[in-house]
Design an enzyme around this catalytic site. Structure first.
Site, PDB file in Angstrom:
ATOM      1  N   ASP A   1       0.812  -1.225   0.000  1.00 53.81           N
ATOM      2  CA  ASP A   1       0.000   0.000   0.000  1.00 53.81           C
ATOM      3  C   ASP A   1       0.841   1.270   0.000  1.00 53.81           C
ATOM      4  OD1 ASP A   1      -2.261  -1.641   0.109  1.00 53.81           O
ATOM      5  OD2 ASP A   1      -2.186  -1.702   2.295  1.00 53.81           O
ATOM      6  N   GLU A   2       1.960   1.247  -0.689  1.00 52.70           N
ATOM      7  CA  GLU A   2       2.861   2.400  -0.733  1.00 52.70           C
ATOM      8  C   GLU A   2       2.449   3.409  -1.797  1.00 52.70           C
ATOM      9  OE1 GLU A   2       3.876  -0.736  -1.216  1.00 52.70           O
ATOM     10  OE2 GLU A   2       5.326  -1.316   0.320  1.00 52.70           O
TER      11      GLU A   2
ATOM     12  N   LYS B   1       1.809   2.073  -5.176  1.00 48.79           N
ATOM     13  CA  LYS B   1       2.334   1.468  -6.413  1.00 48.79           C
ATOM     14  C   LYS B   1       1.393   1.703  -7.598  1.00 48.79           C
ATOM     15  CE  LYS B   1       2.400  -2.484  -4.306  1.00 48.79           C
ATOM     16  NZ  LYS B   1       2.098  -2.066  -2.921  1.00 48.79           N
TER      17      LYS B   1
ATOM     18  N   ASN C   1      -5.187 -10.244  -3.825  1.00 43.81           N
ATOM     19  CA  ASN C   1      -4.881  -9.709  -2.495  1.00 43.81           C
ATOM     20  C   ASN C   1      -4.411  -8.261  -2.627  1.00 43.81           C
ATOM     21  OD1 ASN C   1      -2.596 -10.660  -3.836  1.00 43.81           O
ATOM     22  ND2 ASN C   1      -1.559 -11.415  -2.012  1.00 43.81           N
TER      23      ASN C   1
ATOM     24  N   GLY D   1      -4.497  -4.335  -3.872  1.00 47.68           N
ATOM     25  CA  GLY D   1      -5.509  -3.310  -4.121  1.00 47.68           C
ATOM     26  C   GLY D   1      -4.756  -2.045  -4.479  1.00 47.68           C
ATOM     27  N   HIS D   2      -4.757  -1.695  -5.756  1.00 49.67           N
ATOM     28  CA  HIS D   2      -3.964  -0.562  -6.230  1.00 49.67           C
ATOM     29  C   HIS D   2      -4.899   0.565  -6.672  1.00 49.67           C
ATOM     30  CE1 HIS D   2      -0.265  -3.313  -7.127  1.00 49.67           C
ATOM     31  NE2 HIS D   2      -0.679  -3.363  -5.885  1.00 49.67           N
ATOM     32  N   THR D   3      -4.761   1.719  -6.027  1.00 48.01           N
ATOM     33  CA  THR D   3      -5.678   2.828  -6.287  1.00 48.01           C
ATOM     34  C   THR D   3      -5.101   3.784  -7.314  1.00 48.01           C
ATOM     35  OG1 THR D   3      -6.138   2.637  -3.940  1.00 48.01           O
ATOM     36  CG2 THR D   3      -7.186   4.482  -5.092  1.00 48.01           C
TER      37      THR D   3
ATOM     38  N   ARG E   1       2.494 -29.365  -6.243  1.00 48.68           N
ATOM     39  CA  ARG E   1       2.245 -29.924  -7.577  1.00 48.68           C
ATOM     40  C   ARG E   1       0.872 -30.543  -7.785  1.00 48.68           C
ATOM     41  NH1 ARG E   1       7.850 -32.786  -6.855  1.00 48.68           N
ATOM     42  NH2 ARG E   1       6.974 -32.652  -4.790  1.00 48.68           N
TER      43      ARG E   1
ATOM     44  N   GLN F   1       2.023  -6.010  -3.225  1.00 50.26           N
ATOM     45  CA  GLN F   1       2.553  -6.121  -1.849  1.00 50.26           C
ATOM     46  C   GLN F   1       3.858  -5.312  -1.704  1.00 50.26           C
ATOM     47  OE1 GLN F   1       1.576  -9.569  -3.365  1.00 50.26           O
ATOM     48  NE2 GLN F   1      -0.377  -8.664  -2.861  1.00 50.26           N
TER      49      GLN F   1
ATOM     50  N   ARG G   1      -5.513   0.496   8.581  1.00 50.41           N
ATOM     51  CA  ARG G   1      -4.103   0.105   8.494  1.00 50.41           C
ATOM     52  C   ARG G   1      -3.364   0.547   9.761  1.00 50.41           C
ATOM     53  NH1 ARG G   1      -3.769   2.392   2.326  1.00 50.41           N
ATOM     54  NH2 ARG G   1      -4.668   0.582   1.309  1.00 50.41           N
TER      55      ARG G   1
ATOM     56  N   ASP H   1       2.483  14.637   1.491  1.00 49.24           N
ATOM     57  CA  ASP H   1       1.518  15.651   1.945  1.00 49.24           C
ATOM     58  C   ASP H   1       0.838  15.261   3.255  1.00 49.24           C
ATOM     59  OD1 ASP H   1       0.487  13.689  -0.047  1.00 49.24           O
ATOM     60  OD2 ASP H   1      -1.459  14.436   0.632  1.00 49.24           O
TER      61      ASP H   1
ATOM     62  N   SER I   1       5.565  12.338  -4.309  1.00 45.95           N
ATOM     63  CA  SER I   1       4.153  12.473  -4.631  1.00 45.95           C
ATOM     64  C   SER I   1       3.466  13.231  -3.503  1.00 45.95           C
ATOM     65  CB  SER I   1       3.594  11.057  -4.797  1.00 45.95           C
ATOM     66  OG  SER I   1       2.198  11.058  -4.780  1.00 45.95           O
TER      67      SER I   1
HETATM   68  P1  GDP Z   1      -0.772   0.335  -3.551  1.00 48.29           P
HETATM   69  O1  GDP Z   1      -1.389  -0.925  -3.072  1.00 48.29           O
HETATM   70  O2  GDP Z   1       0.700   0.382  -3.314  1.00 48.29           O
HETATM   71  O3  GDP Z   1      -1.120   0.660  -4.969  1.00 48.29           O
HETATM   72  O4  GDP Z   1      -1.386   1.499  -2.648  1.00 48.29           O
HETATM   73  P2  GDP Z   1      -2.943   1.677  -2.262  1.00 48.29           P
HETATM   74  O5  GDP Z   1      -3.672   2.155  -3.456  1.00 48.29           O
HETATM   75  O6  GDP Z   1      -3.459   0.454  -1.563  1.00 48.29           O
HETATM   76  O7  GDP Z   1      -2.830   2.786  -1.136  1.00 48.29           O
HETATM   77  C1  GDP Z   1      -2.261   4.032  -1.399  1.00 48.29           C
HETATM   78  C2  GDP Z   1      -3.310   5.117  -1.118  1.00 48.29           C
HETATM   79  O8  GDP Z   1      -2.691   6.375  -1.093  1.00 48.29           O
HETATM   80  C3  GDP Z   1      -4.385   5.219  -2.192  1.00 48.29           C
HETATM   81  O9  GDP Z   1      -5.582   5.602  -1.592  1.00 48.29           O
HETATM   82  C4  GDP Z   1      -3.854   6.316  -3.112  1.00 48.29           C
HETATM   83  O10 GDP Z   1      -4.880   6.991  -3.827  1.00 48.29           O
HETATM   84  C5  GDP Z   1      -3.223   7.223  -2.100  1.00 48.29           C
HETATM   85  N1  GDP Z   1      -2.071   8.021  -2.568  1.00 48.29           N
HETATM   86  C6  GDP Z   1      -1.066   7.654  -3.408  1.00 48.29           C
HETATM   87  N2  GDP Z   1      -0.125   8.631  -3.466  1.00 48.29           N
HETATM   88  C7  GDP Z   1      -0.554   9.611  -2.636  1.00 48.29           C
HETATM   89  C8  GDP Z   1       0.004  10.863  -2.228  1.00 48.29           C
HETATM   90  O11 GDP Z   1       1.084  11.263  -2.627  1.00 48.29           O
HETATM   91  N3  GDP Z   1      -0.739  11.587  -1.332  1.00 48.29           N
HETATM   92  C9  GDP Z   1      -1.930  11.176  -0.843  1.00 48.29           C
HETATM   93  N4  GDP Z   1      -2.576  11.965   0.018  1.00 48.29           N
HETATM   94  N5  GDP Z   1      -2.478   9.998  -1.196  1.00 48.29           N
HETATM   95  C10 GDP Z   1      -1.786   9.237  -2.078  1.00 48.29           C
HETATM   96  P1  IMO Z   2      -0.895  -4.166  -2.249  1.00 49.61           P
HETATM   97  O1  IMO Z   2      -0.446  -4.706  -3.589  1.00 49.61           O
HETATM   98  C1  IMO Z   2      -0.911  -4.671   2.071  1.00 49.61           C
HETATM   99  C2  IMO Z   2      -0.888  -8.790   3.598  1.00 49.61           C
HETATM  100  C3  IMO Z   2      -2.130  -9.254   4.338  1.00 49.61           C
HETATM  101  C4  IMO Z   2      -1.504 -10.223   5.323  1.00 49.61           C
HETATM  102  C5  IMO Z   2      -0.398 -10.879   4.490  1.00 49.61           C
HETATM  103  C6  IMO Z   2      -0.805 -12.208   3.860  1.00 49.61           C
HETATM  104  O2  IMO Z   2      -2.192  -3.456  -2.295  1.00 49.61           O
HETATM  105  O3  IMO Z   2       0.203  -3.414  -1.590  1.00 49.61           O
HETATM  106  P2  IMO Z   2      -2.351 -12.860   1.791  1.00 49.61           P
HETATM  107  O4  IMO Z   2      -3.818 -12.629   1.546  1.00 49.61           O
HETATM  108  O5  IMO Z   2      -1.458 -12.303   0.750  1.00 49.61           O
HETATM  109  O6  IMO Z   2      -2.034 -14.293   2.081  1.00 49.61           O
HETATM  110  O7  IMO Z   2      -2.035 -12.069   3.159  1.00 49.61           O
HETATM  111  O8  IMO Z   2      -0.078  -9.948   3.452  1.00 49.61           O
HETATM  112  N1  IMO Z   2      -1.137  -8.250   2.233  1.00 49.61           N
HETATM  113  C7  IMO Z   2      -1.098  -6.944   1.924  1.00 49.61           C
HETATM  114  N2  IMO Z   2      -0.916  -5.861   2.700  1.00 49.61           N
HETATM  115  N3  IMO Z   2      -1.047  -4.517   0.739  1.00 49.61           N
HETATM  116  C8  IMO Z   2      -1.199  -5.602  -0.059  1.00 49.61           C
HETATM  117  O9  IMO Z   2      -1.199  -5.513  -1.407  1.00 49.61           O
HETATM  118  C9  IMO Z   2      -1.273  -6.882   0.532  1.00 49.61           C
HETATM  119  N4  IMO Z   2      -1.441  -8.138   0.041  1.00 49.61           N
HETATM  120  C10 IMO Z   2      -1.338  -8.958   1.089  1.00 49.61           C
HETATM  121  O10 IMO Z   2      -2.785  -8.196   4.973  1.00 49.61           O
HETATM  122  O11 IMO Z   2      -0.883  -9.514   6.358  1.00 49.61           O
HETATM  123 MG    MG Z   3      -2.915  -1.588  -1.817  1.00 49.79          MG
END
Ligand code: GDP
Ligand code: IMO
Ligand code: MG
Length: 428
Positions: free
Chosen positions: A13-14, A16, A38, A40-42, A142, A222, A303, A331, A411
């Site tokens: 959730d960085e 990506k 698993n 979730g990319h926003t 397997r 991840q 989180r 920010d 960002s």
């Molecule tokens: P990912 O899984 O690495 O793609 O990240 P997620 O989408 O799960 O979580 C990142 C969250 O931060 C999302 O809600 C994005 O819309 C938001 N986001 C990404 N970059 C920025 C930023 O620079 N500032 C803010 N405020 N939100 C951001």
């Molecule tokens: P993105 O791509 C954050 C975490 C789960 C759990 C562990 C194992 O959005 O960054 P799993 O269902 O993969 O067997 O769960 O990994 N986890 C994540 N945490 N962002 C994710 O994906 C994750 N995908 C799995 O919360 O701790």
């Molecule tokens: Mg995510």
């Protein structure tokens, strides 16, 4: 450079998705190489917001080919649902390619994921419940099925019969009712027919494109600390999100990767269980959680929040050879009087700046912090490094100093446009 990786450097959730979407303007192909839904990319642009789980985040750029490579675990139902949503929103989904070697997530994988978590009780991993672990387990033992098996009725019948025999025994051991072969077969035969138009040998496709010098972006899911081998095992996912795993997971030569962009949130978050030395609690954690909208994209769980951990970033950088950082959500830190960064740990009276192999040790590590001055100015509209308040500049420079890796971009908001690039690997 032609082949660039977007790699999560913390616990996922960085941001990506946002960074992948940004660089998809230039890449002709975007590839997801591991994990499944698993993730979730926003992605946010203008008034539009999407959360993709399986489909690469490049899908919102016209003409981009989106590849789901062989190292992925794919739930065919989730794949079709996601495609339908994207299509409905007016985007072209005809350039999506699904590897015939990717593993299939069946309903029984999801059931076993849930049953195992319940059986683990307090020791649960806190998985997303999507069947990821059980599916990768079957691959290793397997008895898994590949997408190629799913789209071939005869192979599906034979391999599913064999797998279900074992899986039913497992379901029953958890007190769950066994599944009827005829029903499972009927459901997945239909799904196989529906996904068939997208299926091909993506390794062959990528090998050719690598040779041609096409611009390719590899989108990790991840993050490094969730890596099955180098993360906080067992509180990890069941694949490797690191750039090292790309050649194998995509079926392309080892020397294909030219630049690794490490995505680092300006602080740290984690969902699920497991050690987290810089974790914050109370009002400050809540304030950051609310400002950063830190609730899971997949599970909606709040989180866990913590200060930035430079030891974690160095761990990711050292293993995968991160060439530059993309610091996201900068920010969100605006308005804090002081901001801390963990530069090392204290353990048994000694200082340590690396990540240990065992949880028992990591849980005992106490973070050592350096404290920096915060900034109050709104930074969401800045267009350059120079426009940032001095203290925000200093924060970024400190990350560079502590990790030995340059900042390639930062960002300042969720929108595509709120991205300030200092070094663009596709242009260098
Ligand atoms: P990912 O899984 O690495 O793609 O990240 P997620 O989408 O799960 O979580 C990142 C969250 O931060 C999302 O809600 C994005 O819309 C938001 N986001 C990404 N970059 C920025 C930023 O620079 N500032 C803010 N405020 N939100 C951001
Ligand atoms: P993105 O791509 C954050 C975490 C789960 C759990 C562990 C194992 O959005 O960054 P799993 O269902 O993969 O067997 O769960 O990994 N986890 C994540 N945490 N962002 C994710 O994906 C994750 N995908 C799995 O919360 O701790
Ligand atoms: Mg995510």
């Amino acid at each position: 450079m032609k082949r660039i990786v977007v790699e999560g450097s913390q616990w996922g959730d960085e941001g990506k998705g946002k960074i992948t979407d940004y660089f998809s303007q230039k890449a002709k192909i975007v590839v997801r190489f591991q994990g499944g839904n698993n993730a979730g990319h926003t992605i946010v642009f203008g008034s539009k917001k999407f959360a993709v789980r399986l489909i690469p985040s490049g899908i919102f750029h016209k003409g981009t080919t989106c590849v789901l490579a062989s190292g992925m675990v794919v739930n065919p139902e989730a794949f079709l649902e996601e495609l339908a949503i994207i299509k409905e929103a007016g985007f072209d989904t005809s350039k999506v390619l699904l590897s015939d070697r990717a593993s299939v997530i069946f309903d029984y994988h999801k059931m076993l994921d849930g049953a195992r978590e319940t059986a683990l009780g307090k020791a649960k991993i806190g998985t997303t419940g999507k069947g990821i672990g059980p599916c990768y387990t079957d691959k290793a033992s397997r008895i898994g099925l590949r997408i190629g098996d799913l789209v071939n009725e005869k192979t599906l019948e034979k391999r599913l019969k064999n797998a279900l025999e074992f899986k039913n025994r497992e379901l029953e051991s958890y007190g769950l009712a066994p599944l009827k072969f005829s029903e499972v077969f009927k459901k997945y035969k239909k799904l196989g027919e529906q996904i068939k138009p997208y299926v091909c040998d993506t390794s062959l496709f990528l090998q050719k494109e690598v040779k041609k010098g096409t611009k390719i972006l590899f989108e990790g899911a991840q993050g490094a600390m969730l890596c099955l081998t180098h993360g906080t095992y067992p509180f990890v996912t069941s694949s490797s999100p690191m750039a090292n795993s790309i050649p194998l997971s995509c079926g392309i030569p080892c020397n294909s990767i030219e630049y690794v962009l490490g995505i680092a949130k300006a602080y740290t978050t984690r969902v699920g269980e497991g050690p987290f030395p810089t974790e914050l609690f109370g009002d400050l954690a809540n304030e950051i959680r609310v400002r950063g909208h830190e609730y899971g994209t997949v599970t909606k769980r709040p989180r866990r929040i913590g200060w930035l951990d430079a030891c974690v970033l160095r761990h990711a950088a050292n293993i995968s050879g991160i060439n530059g950082w993309a610091v996201t959500l900068l920010d969100v830190l605006t308005g804090l009087d002081e901001i801390k960064i963990c530069d090392k740990y204290i353990y048994n009276g000694k200082t340590i700046d690396t990540i240990p192999a065992t949880l028992e040790e990591f849980e005992e590590y106490q973070p050592h912090y350096i404290t920096l001055k915060g900034w109050k100015e709104d930074i969401t509209k800045v267009k350059s490094f120079d426009e940032l308040p001095k203290n925000a500049q200093n924060y970024l420079k400190t990350i560079e100093k502590l990790t030995g890796v340059k900042i390639a971009l930062f960002s300042v908001g969720p929108d595509r446009k709120q991205t300030i690039v200092l070094f663009d690997p596709f242009e260098n």
